[in-house]
Design a protein around this motif. Structure first.
Motif, mmCIF file in Angstrom:
data_model
loop_
_atom_site.group_PDB
_atom_site.id
_atom_site.type_symbol
_atom_site.label_atom_id
_atom_site.label_comp_id
_atom_site.label_asym_id
_atom_site.label_seq_id
_atom_site.Cartn_x
_atom_site.Cartn_y
_atom_site.Cartn_z
ATOM 1 N N ASN A 40 -0.854 10.956 10.007
ATOM 2 C CA ASN A 40 0.581 10.687 10.141
ATOM 3 C C ASN A 40 1.447 11.467 9.162
ATOM 4 N N GLN A 41 0.836 12.259 8.330
ATOM 5 C CA GLN A 41 1.573 13.006 7.313
ATOM 6 C C GLN A 41 2.292 14.192 7.969
ATOM 7 N N ALA A 63 -8.168 4.139 6.738
ATOM 8 C CA ALA A 63 -6.795 4.170 6.230
ATOM 9 C C ALA A 63 -6.415 5.579 5.772
ATOM 10 N N ASN A 64 -7.330 6.246 5.080
ATOM 11 C CA ASN A 64 -7.038 7.593 4.599
ATOM 12 C C ASN A 64 -6.911 8.578 5.750
ATOM 13 N N GLU A 100 -5.883 7.849 8.743
ATOM 14 C CA GLU A 100 -4.590 7.545 9.368
ATOM 15 C C GLU A 100 -3.438 8.115 8.541
ATOM 16 N N LYS A 101 -3.541 7.991 7.221
ATOM 17 C CA LYS A 101 -2.529 8.545 6.317
ATOM 18 C C LYS A 101 -2.374 10.045 6.544
ATOM 19 N N LEU A 102 -3.501 10.724 6.599
ATOM 20 C CA LEU A 102 -3.482 12.175 6.780
ATOM 21 C C LEU A 102 -2.989 12.548 8.179
ATOM 22 N N THR A 122 -11.361 2.002 3.945
ATOM 23 C CA THR A 122 -10.737 3.052 3.133
ATOM 24 C C THR A 122 -10.725 4.369 3.885
ATOM 25 N N ILE A 174 -6.741 11.390 -2.376
ATOM 26 C CA ILE A 174 -7.194 10.879 -1.079
ATOM 27 C C ILE A 174 -8.590 11.409 -0.774
#
Length: 78
Positions: free
Chosen positions: A29-30, A22-23, A25-27, A19, A41
């Protein structure tokens, strides 16, 4: 929402670590910072971090106890 947070705290180390990854990576790539999306998040990540921290502390405690026991047995054998 509190139930959702409690559920996430039940997960194990591997799931919590995934988790966090993933979070992050999300941030990373934002393109645009969406504050409204950031709150859940951060909450999810904080809960996952707490699980990881707790599991690492438990491993350290068991390891310290085990090493203490081994040190005691080594002294008795000499």
């Amino acid at each position: 929402m509190a139930e959702k947070m409690a559920d996430s705290q039940v997960q194990g180390f591997n799931e919590a670590y995934q988790t966090l990854k993933a979070n992050a990576e999300k941030l990373r790539n934002q393109d645009d910072l969406d504050i409204d999306a950031l709150v859940p998040i951060v909450q999810q990540s904080a809960a996952a971090y707490a699980v990881c921290k707790e599991r690492i502390a438990a491993v350290r405690a068991v390891l310290a106890e085990h090493l203490k026991e081994d040190a005691g047995l080594g002294d008795a054998a000499e």
